[in-house]
Design a protein around this motif. Structure first.
Motif, PDB file in Angstrom:
ATOM      1  N   GLN A  59     -58.949  35.158  46.021  1.00 52.42           N
ATOM      2  CA  GLN A  59     -58.461  34.253  44.982  1.00 52.42           C
ATOM      3  C   GLN A  59     -58.403  34.985  43.641  1.00 52.42           C
ATOM      4  N   THR A  60     -57.805  34.349  42.654  1.00 52.85           N
ATOM      5  CA  THR A  60     -57.689  34.979  41.335  1.00 52.85           C
ATOM      6  C   THR A  60     -58.158  34.043  40.226  1.00 52.85           C
ATOM      7  N   ILE A  61     -58.610  34.662  39.143  1.00 53.47           N
ATOM      8  CA  ILE A  61     -58.837  33.925  37.897  1.00 53.47           C
ATOM      9  C   ILE A  61     -57.480  33.980  37.192  1.00 53.47           C
ATOM     10  N   SER A  62     -56.934  32.841  36.834  1.00 52.01           N
ATOM     11  CA  SER A  62     -55.567  32.786  36.298  1.00 52.01           C
ATOM     12  C   SER A  62     -55.452  33.594  35.008  1.00 52.01           C
ATOM     13  N   LEU A  83     -60.494  15.966  35.708  1.00 53.99           N
ATOM     14  CA  LEU A  83     -60.709  16.509  37.051  1.00 53.99           C
ATOM     15  C   LEU A  83     -59.888  17.780  37.199  1.00 53.99           C
ATOM     16  N   GLU A  84     -60.561  18.857  37.623  1.00 54.24           N
ATOM     17  CA  GLU A  84     -59.855  20.108  37.905  1.00 54.24           C
ATOM     18  C   GLU A  84     -59.864  20.366  39.411  1.00 54.24           C
ATOM     19  N   ILE A  85     -58.723  20.752  39.970  1.00 54.75           N
ATOM     20  CA  ILE A  85     -58.679  21.161  41.373  1.00 54.75           C
ATOM     21  C   ILE A  85     -58.537  22.677  41.415  1.00 54.75           C
ATOM     22  N   GLY A  86     -59.521  23.343  42.053  1.00 62.07           N
ATOM     23  CA  GLY A  86     -59.497  24.811  42.147  1.00 62.07           C
ATOM     24  C   GLY A  86     -60.409  25.445  41.114  1.00 62.07           C
ATOM     25  N   THR A  87     -61.731  25.292  41.290  1.00 56.41           N
ATOM     26  CA  THR A  87     -62.707  25.827  40.332  1.00 56.41           C
ATOM     27  C   THR A  87     -62.571  27.335  40.206  1.00 56.41           C
ATOM     28  N   GLY A  88     -62.382  28.019  41.336  1.00 61.13           N
ATOM     29  CA  GLY A  88     -62.272  29.488  41.336  1.00 61.13           C
ATOM     30  C   GLY A  88     -63.467  30.114  40.651  1.00 61.13           C
ATOM     31  N   SER A  89     -63.208  30.849  39.572  1.00 61.22           N
ATOM     32  CA  SER A  89     -64.288  31.522  38.835  1.00 61.22           C
ATOM     33  C   SER A  89     -65.072  30.540  37.961  1.00 61.22           C
ATOM     34  N   GLY A  90     -64.469  29.418  37.626  1.00 62.78           N
ATOM     35  CA  GLY A  90     -65.114  28.456  36.719  1.00 62.78           C
ATOM     36  C   GLY A  90     -64.634  28.571  35.281  1.00 62.78           C
ATOM     37  N   PHE A  91     -63.768  29.571  35.002  1.00 62.52           N
ATOM     38  CA  PHE A  91     -63.341  29.798  33.610  1.00 62.52           C
ATOM     39  C   PHE A  91     -62.593  28.591  33.028  1.00 62.52           C
ATOM     40  N   GLN A  92     -61.607  28.083  33.761  1.00 59.68           N
ATOM     41  CA  GLN A  92     -60.846  26.934  33.267  1.00 59.68           C
ATOM     42  C   GLN A  92     -61.763  25.730  33.013  1.00 59.68           C
ATOM     43  N   ALA A  93     -62.716  25.520  33.904  1.00 58.32           N
ATOM     44  CA  ALA A  93     -63.663  24.404  33.736  1.00 58.32           C
ATOM     45  C   ALA A  93     -64.471  24.589  32.451  1.00 58.32           C
ATOM     46  N   SER A 105     -64.993  19.474  38.732  1.00 59.52           N
ATOM     47  CA  SER A 105     -64.130  20.517  39.277  1.00 59.52           C
ATOM     48  C   SER A 105     -64.408  20.693  40.765  1.00 59.52           C
ATOM     49  N   ILE A 106     -63.347  20.798  41.547  1.00 58.36           N
ATOM     50  CA  ILE A 106     -63.478  20.869  43.005  1.00 58.36           C
ATOM     51  C   ILE A 106     -63.007  22.227  43.526  1.00 58.36           C
ATOM     52  N   GLU A 107     -63.801  22.821  44.428  1.00 61.02           N
ATOM     53  CA  GLU A 107     -63.436  24.096  45.055  1.00 61.02           C
ATOM     54  C   GLU A 107     -63.673  24.001  46.557  1.00 61.02           C
ATOM     55  N   ARG A 108     -62.756  24.586  47.342  1.00 64.46           N
ATOM     56  CA  ARG A 108     -62.865  24.510  48.802  1.00 64.46           C
ATOM     57  C   ARG A 108     -63.539  25.740  49.412  1.00 64.46           C
ATOM     58  N   HIS A 109     -63.717  26.820  48.644  1.00 72.95           N
ATOM     59  CA  HIS A 109     -64.396  28.017  49.163  1.00 72.95           C
ATOM     60  C   HIS A 109     -65.875  27.934  48.796  1.00 72.95           C
ATOM     61  N   VAL A 149     -54.445  20.834  38.018  1.00 69.29           N
ATOM     62  CA  VAL A 149     -54.475  21.533  39.302  1.00 69.29           C
ATOM     63  C   VAL A 149     -54.200  22.999  39.009  1.00 69.29           C
ATOM     64  N   THR A 150     -55.068  23.894  39.505  1.00 72.25           N
ATOM     65  CA  THR A 150     -54.918  25.321  39.185  1.00 72.25           C
ATOM     66  C   THR A 150     -54.584  26.147  40.428  1.00 72.25           C
ATOM     67  N   CYS A 151     -54.005  25.487  41.443  1.00 73.68           N
ATOM     68  CA  CYS A 151     -53.449  26.197  42.600  1.00 73.68           C
ATOM     69  C   CYS A 151     -52.079  25.561  42.861  1.00 73.68           C
ATOM     70  N   GLY A 152     -51.231  26.286  43.584  1.00 70.91           N
ATOM     71  CA  GLY A 152     -49.858  25.812  43.786  1.00 70.91           C
ATOM     72  C   GLY A 152     -49.811  24.677  44.799  1.00 70.91           C
ATOM     73  N   PHE A 202     -48.927  30.812  41.606  1.00 70.26           N
ATOM     74  CA  PHE A 202     -50.345  30.487  41.815  1.00 70.26           C
ATOM     75  C   PHE A 202     -50.724  30.758  43.263  1.00 70.26           C
ATOM     76  N   VAL A 203     -52.018  30.925  43.541  1.00 70.22           N
ATOM     77  CA  VAL A 203     -52.466  30.937  44.934  1.00 70.22           C
ATOM     78  C   VAL A 203     -52.273  29.507  45.460  1.00 70.22           C
ATOM     79  N   PRO A 204     -52.037  29.357  46.773  1.00 68.50           N
ATOM     80  CA  PRO A 204     -51.685  28.020  47.277  1.00 68.50           C
ATOM     81  C   PRO A 204     -52.848  27.020  47.308  1.00 68.50           C
ATOM     82  N   MET A 205     -52.494  25.758  47.125  1.00 66.48           N
ATOM     83  CA  MET A 205     -53.442  24.661  47.354  1.00 66.48           C
ATOM     84  C   MET A 205     -53.388  24.390  48.852  1.00 66.48           C
ATOM     85  N   LEU A 206     -54.513  24.581  49.521  1.00 66.85           N
ATOM     86  CA  LEU A 206     -54.528  24.529  50.986  1.00 66.85           C
ATOM     87  C   LEU A 206     -55.162  23.248  51.481  1.00 66.85           C
ATOM     88  N   GLU A 207     -54.521  22.680  52.512  1.00 65.26           N
ATOM     89  CA  GLU A 207     -54.937  21.358  52.966  1.00 65.26           C
ATOM     90  C   GLU A 207     -55.851  21.403  54.191  1.00 65.26           C
TER      91      GLU A 207
HETATM   92  N1  SAH Z   1     -59.162  27.631  37.819  1.00 61.31           N
HETATM   93  C1  SAH Z   1     -59.559  28.899  38.387  1.00 61.31           C
HETATM   94  C2  SAH Z   1     -58.421  29.621  39.073  1.00 61.31           C
HETATM   95  C3  SAH Z   1     -58.498  29.326  40.456  1.00 61.31           C
HETATM   96  S1  SAH Z   1     -57.428  30.048  41.628  1.00 61.31           S
HETATM   97  C4  SAH Z   1     -60.228  29.784  37.381  1.00 61.31           C
HETATM   98  O1  SAH Z   1     -60.280  29.419  36.202  1.00 61.31           O
HETATM   99  O2  SAH Z   1     -60.733  30.837  37.780  1.00 61.31           O
HETATM  100  C5  SAH Z   1     -57.207  28.585  42.615  1.00 61.31           C
HETATM  101  C6  SAH Z   1     -58.431  28.087  43.341  1.00 61.31           C
HETATM  102  O3  SAH Z   1     -58.033  26.911  44.041  1.00 61.31           O
HETATM  103  C7  SAH Z   1     -59.000  29.039  44.378  1.00 61.31           C
HETATM  104  O4  SAH Z   1     -60.342  29.287  44.098  1.00 61.31           O
HETATM  105  C8  SAH Z   1     -58.827  28.274  45.717  1.00 61.31           C
HETATM  106  O5  SAH Z   1     -59.876  28.501  46.631  1.00 61.31           O
HETATM  107  C9  SAH Z   1     -58.800  26.840  45.223  1.00 61.31           C
HETATM  108  N2  SAH Z   1     -58.174  25.881  46.146  1.00 61.31           N
HETATM  109  C10 SAH Z   1     -57.048  26.014  46.910  1.00 61.31           C
HETATM  110  N3  SAH Z   1     -56.794  24.895  47.619  1.00 61.31           N
HETATM  111  C11 SAH Z   1     -57.778  24.004  47.309  1.00 61.31           C
HETATM  112  C12 SAH Z   1     -58.081  22.674  47.710  1.00 61.31           C
HETATM  113  N4  SAH Z   1     -57.337  22.014  48.608  1.00 61.31           N
HETATM  114  N5  SAH Z   1     -59.179  22.088  47.191  1.00 61.31           N
HETATM  115  C13 SAH Z   1     -59.974  22.724  46.289  1.00 61.31           C
HETATM  116  N6  SAH Z   1     -59.744  23.995  45.864  1.00 61.31           N
HETATM  117  C14 SAH Z   1     -58.660  24.631  46.352  1.00 61.31           C
END
Ligand code: SAH
Length: 217
Positions: A59-62, A83-93, A105-109, A149-152, A202-207
């Motif tokens: 994954q990437t920090i945007s 609400l943030e989707i995609g916590t990643g590194s936590g920077f955006q949060a 903030s929600i993260e799936r990894h 939302v911070t993933c595609g 963006f990296v994909p939003m995965l379901e």
């Molecule tokens: N906002 C982050 C950037 C994150 S990159 C930052 O500031 O660093 C996008 C993140 O979205 C990745 O960590 C990826 O694992 C997460 N992601 C992808 N699909 C998701 C989903 N369905 N639910 C939660 N997180 C998801």
């Protein structure tokens, strides 16, 4: 903070202004939060360049200008529930927290979730990080004033729309291979206004299932 990093940070803020970020609150949040803390130390010399950088789990920090632009579009006011989707590194949060938002903030990894949760606890103990699937939103704390939302995303997730307050905003990059940045304004439970703001990758939003879902939280 190391004076080289501090100089680089001031320079980044100047560059953000040049790139059209004019919300002083957003720029102040970038001044307040140290981006280098959200990545491994071997990347610190690039921490304040305007580029996306790798974190773990592929994954990437945007890119900072993307974070700043999305944040500016969100028009966060102190005390709002965001609400943030995609916590990643936590920077955006952390940036949202610096604006005075109540951040969820929600993260799936699992690995990224744990790391970001620990780091954010030291920076802003009010931020709530949740291990889960962003497509489900966060029913327990809904409705939200703002959703970012911070993933595609393949489309606008229904449950996220439902968890947005009427009058609330959602900033979301929509598309499969590349994305168009959209801002959705919720008019009522069925209707929304949609604005578009250019193309992004963006990296994909995965379901599918969450990564390492054997752990219970
Ligand atoms: N906002 C982050 C950037 C994150 S990159 C930052 O500031 O660093 C996008 C993140 O979205 C990745 O960590 C990826 O694992 C997460 N992601 C992808 N699909 C998701 C989903 N369905 N639910 C939660 N997180 C998801």
């Amino acid at each position: 903070m190391d004076y080289l990093l501090l100089g680089a940070k001031k320079n980044l803020i100047k560059n953000l202004r040049k790139k059209g970020i004019c919300d002083e609150q957003v720029l102040a949040a970038f001044d307040k939060i140290d981006r280098h803390l959200f990545m491994d130390s071997f990347l610190w010399d690039k921490a304040y360049e305007d580029m996306a950088l790798h974190i773990n789990c592929g994954q990437t920090i945007s890119q900072p200008s993307t974070v700043a632009f999305q944040t500016q579009l969100l028009q966060v006011k102190p005390g709002e529930k965001v609400l943030e989707i995609g916590t990643g590194s936590g920077f955006q949060a952390a940036i949202l927290g610096a604006l005075g938002a109540r951040v969820f903030s929600i993260e799936r990894h699992l690995e990224l979730f744990s790391k970001a949760k620990n780091l954010l606890a030291q920076i802003n103990e009010k931020i709530i990080v949740h291990f889960g699937d962003g497509f489900q939103g966060y029913e327990r704390y809904a409705p939200f004033d703002k959703i970012i939302v911070t993933c595609g995303a393949p489309e606008i997730p229904q449950k996220l729309f439902r968890q947005l307050k009427v009058g609330g905003l959602m900033v979301i990059p929509v598309g499969i291979d590349s994305q168009v940045m959209k801002r959705i304004t919720k008019i009522d439970e069925e209707n929304f206004k949609e604005e578009s703001f250019g193309n992004y990758n963006f990296v994909p939003m995965l379901e599918d299932r969450m990564k390492d879902s054997k752990t219970v939280f």
